[in-house]
Write a protein that holds these residues in place. Sequence first.
Motif, PDB file in Angstrom:
ATOM      1  N   GLY A 271       0.818  -1.203   0.000  1.00  0.00           N
ATOM      2  CA  GLY A 271       0.000   0.000   0.000  1.00  0.00           C
ATOM      3  C   GLY A 271       0.850   1.250   0.000  1.00  0.00           C
ATOM      4  O   GLY A 271       2.058   1.204   0.243  1.00  0.00           O
ATOM      5  N   VAL A 272       0.202   2.372  -0.308  1.00  0.00           N
ATOM      6  CA  VAL A 272       0.884   3.668  -0.379  1.00  0.00           C
ATOM      7  C   VAL A 272       0.080   4.697   0.411  1.00  0.00           C
ATOM      8  O   VAL A 272      -1.141   4.813   0.232  1.00  0.00           O
ATOM      9  N   LEU A 273       0.756   5.426   1.298  1.00  0.00           N
ATOM     10  CA  LEU A 273       0.145   6.520   2.042  1.00  0.00           C
ATOM     11  C   LEU A 273       0.691   7.828   1.486  1.00  0.00           C
ATOM     12  O   LEU A 273       1.905   8.039   1.474  1.00  0.00           O
ATOM     13  N   GLU A 274      -0.199   8.690   1.031  1.00  0.00           N
ATOM     14  CA  GLU A 274       0.202   9.930   0.356  1.00  0.00           C
ATOM     15  C   GLU A 274       0.247  11.086   1.341  1.00  0.00           C
ATOM     16  O   GLU A 274      -0.686  11.291   2.125  1.00  0.00           O
ATOM     17  N   GLY A 275       1.335  11.865   1.281  1.00  0.00           N
ATOM     18  CA  GLY A 275       1.464  13.053   2.102  1.00  0.00           C
ATOM     19  C   GLY A 275       1.057  14.306   1.352  1.00  0.00           C
ATOM     20  O   GLY A 275       0.377  14.241   0.319  1.00  0.00           O
ATOM     21  N   HIS A 276       1.464  15.460   1.866  1.00  0.00           N
ATOM     22  CA  HIS A 276       1.184  16.726   1.194  1.00  0.00           C
ATOM     23  C   HIS A 276       1.989  16.839  -0.095  1.00  0.00           C
ATOM     24  O   HIS A 276       3.104  16.313  -0.190  1.00  0.00           O
ATOM     25  N   LYS A 277       1.462  17.536  -1.051  1.00  0.00           N
ATOM     26  CA  LYS A 277       2.112  17.670  -2.346  1.00  0.00           C
ATOM     27  C   LYS A 277       3.452  18.392  -2.203  1.00  0.00           C
ATOM     28  O   LYS A 277       3.557  19.406  -1.526  1.00  0.00           O
ATOM     29  N   ASP A 278       4.479  17.828  -2.846  1.00  0.00           N
ATOM     30  CA  ASP A 278       5.829  18.413  -2.873  1.00  0.00           C
ATOM     31  C   ASP A 278       6.449  18.549  -1.484  1.00  0.00           C
ATOM     32  O   ASP A 278       7.268  19.437  -1.245  1.00  0.00           O
ATOM     33  N   VAL A 279       6.050  17.684  -0.571  1.00  0.00           N
ATOM     34  CA  VAL A 279       6.600  17.711   0.792  1.00  0.00           C
ATOM     35  C   VAL A 279       7.279  16.371   1.074  1.00  0.00           C
ATOM     36  O   VAL A 279       6.691  15.313   0.877  1.00  0.00           O
ATOM     37  N   SER A 280       8.515  16.431   1.540  1.00  0.00           N
ATOM     38  CA  SER A 280       9.284  15.237   1.851  1.00  0.00           C
ATOM     39  C   SER A 280       8.850  14.617   3.171  1.00  0.00           C
ATOM     40  O   SER A 280       8.547  15.333   4.131  1.00  0.00           O
ATOM     41  N   PHE A 281       8.811  13.282   3.222  1.00  0.00           N
ATOM     42  CA  PHE A 281       8.682  12.579   4.493  1.00  0.00           C
ATOM     43  C   PHE A 281      10.086  12.240   4.979  1.00  0.00           C
ATOM     44  O   PHE A 281      10.865  11.592   4.280  1.00  0.00           O
ATOM     45  N   ASN A 282      10.400  12.680   6.201  1.00  0.00           N
ATOM     46  CA  ASN A 282      11.726  12.435   6.765  1.00  0.00           C
ATOM     47  C   ASN A 282      11.750  11.264   7.740  1.00  0.00           C
ATOM     48  O   ASN A 282      12.826  10.738   8.041  1.00  0.00           O
ATOM     49  N   SER A 283      10.587  10.871   8.265  1.00  0.00           N
ATOM     50  CA  SER A 283      10.553   9.771   9.232  1.00  0.00           C
ATOM     51  C   SER A 283       9.179   9.124   9.238  1.00  0.00           C
ATOM     52  O   SER A 283       8.189   9.721   8.821  1.00  0.00           O
ATOM     53  N   VAL A 284       9.137   7.888   9.753  1.00  0.00           N
ATOM     54  CA  VAL A 284       7.879   7.145   9.853  1.00  0.00           C
ATOM     55  C   VAL A 284       7.940   6.289  11.108  1.00  0.00           C
ATOM     56  O   VAL A 284       8.987   5.743  11.459  1.00  0.00           O
ATOM     57  N   ILE A 285       6.825   6.195  11.835  1.00  0.00           N
ATOM     58  CA  ILE A 285       6.718   5.328  13.003  1.00  0.00           C
ATOM     59  C   ILE A 285       5.379   4.602  12.959  1.00  0.00           C
ATOM     60  O   ILE A 285       4.428   5.068  12.325  1.00  0.00           O
ATOM     61  N   VAL A 286       5.309   3.460  13.656  1.00  0.00           N
ATOM     62  CA  VAL A 286       4.116   2.621  13.664  1.00  0.00           C
ATOM     63  C   VAL A 286       3.832   2.200  15.099  1.00  0.00           C
ATOM     64  O   VAL A 286       4.753   1.908  15.863  1.00  0.00           O
ATOM     65  N   SER A 287       2.562   2.178  15.468  1.00  0.00           N
ATOM     66  CA  SER A 287       2.181   1.719  16.809  1.00  0.00           C
ATOM     67  C   SER A 287       2.428   0.222  16.935  1.00  0.00           C
ATOM     68  O   SER A 287       2.512  -0.504  15.934  1.00  0.00           O
ATOM     69  N   ASP A 288       2.534  -0.259  18.170  1.00  0.00           N
ATOM     70  CA  ASP A 288       2.865  -1.658  18.422  1.00  0.00           C
ATOM     71  C   ASP A 288       1.860  -2.629  17.810  1.00  0.00           C
ATOM     72  O   ASP A 288       2.217  -3.736  17.410  1.00  0.00           O
ATOM     73  N   ASP A 289       0.592  -2.230  17.740  1.00  0.00           N
ATOM     74  CA  ASP A 289      -0.414  -3.116  17.173  1.00  0.00           C
ATOM     75  C   ASP A 289      -0.539  -2.982  15.658  1.00  0.00           C
ATOM     76  O   ASP A 289      -1.350  -3.661  15.033  1.00  0.00           O
TER      77      ASP A 289
END
Length: 424
Positions: A271-289
């Motif tokens: 799957g793909v999660l889309e952010g704001h247009k022309d904005v870099s994602f610098n980090s990602v975290i996920v909950s334990d579940d």
Amino acid sequence: MVPSMKMNSLVAKTKLYPPMDSKTKICTPMDSTCSSSGSSCSSISSESDESPFSSQRLQLPCIPVSGFSHSHRSLAVLSGHVGSVSSLALCGEFILSASQGKDIIVWQQPDLRLFAKFGQGDGSVKALATVGNKVFTAHQDSRIRVWKVSRSSENVFKLVDTLPTTKDYLGKFMKQSNYVQTRRHHKRLWIEHADSISCLTVYNGFIYSGSWDKTLKVWRLSDLKCLESIKAHDDAINGLVTCKGVVYSASADGKIKAWGKEGKGSHCLRGVLEGHKDVSFNSVIVSDDGKWVYGGGSDGFVMGWEGSGSGSFESWKLVSETKAHEMAVLCMCLTGEVLCSGSADKTIGIWRREAFGKLCKVGIISGHEGPVKCLQASSNRIGGGFLLYSGSLDKSVRVWWVPRHNNAQIEDNTTTLNESIIQC
């Protein structure tokens, strides 16, 4: 040439006593489970050799728990790096911090003394991961170095291999089909990264590496062989995290992608999660579940998605868009329902995850003199709170005590913390 929007990921990356009260005291052992940098949910596979990190279970000094303050406290500043601190990892009684000055420092708790220093001269260190009796370090020279840790040796941290390994090279370099085009008139073996390795995460016998060359590579821990190279994104990969068999990659192309294995096959896009247009994602975290995913963007927003927790991305939906900082969010960590965000604005935001994934602001911690590049939170409860470690481009590692707020304790007013109390 630096990939577009990559600068945001560059700028972005003693005593442990909370407030005193004489009524009640509690002694808490240090966690003996290794925690890899950038990974809130990664399970660490075990090795046959006993990890020297977890060979001793330390008792922290007795810490008062009644009558504590609800504000954050600065506990220590750890100095010693010659360059910007780029990555942190917690492992039992030790804290490992790596720097763009090519050095890795091992701090021993609870007194936070400098236990060892290694890795000098091997290229700027971008990421750390620990498993069993090994430490993996990712470098700007596009290589991963493997260090064996042994208390019985005079050289506690010994370099034992470099990825790709010589054996892997020899098995592939003669065959032309193993080469891929990396740029004009230049080819490399597909097992090699062609640019800085920015992030590492470990899960279930595999180590995953993300690079500014836009690829995600999968390595087998047992023999250090590169199994897969995935053309994952259209721009630099800045963050990786694993949870429940799913690998999440955050990129400067503004997307968070999820990768999973089907049986014993290769990883495929889930799957793909889309952010704001022309904005870099610098980090990602996920909950334990595995139900909540948060991405930190170069526009200062933290975006949150809710899923079923089953790994199916058909039902994922955007549930939270929080303007967390005035400048780029460079790093995040999650402990329980508390999310911490580090920013290029030199501050750390403390947030509580509430119903439907919304983030409620608890406070802002200030004190660093440069952008906050990396964060790690201890899973131990210490005096009604937890310990938070932060690394900055100001070359320091700072240790904070953060209370675990109940909903009734969250105030509208932000608690701001200034200079650290203790210099080490």
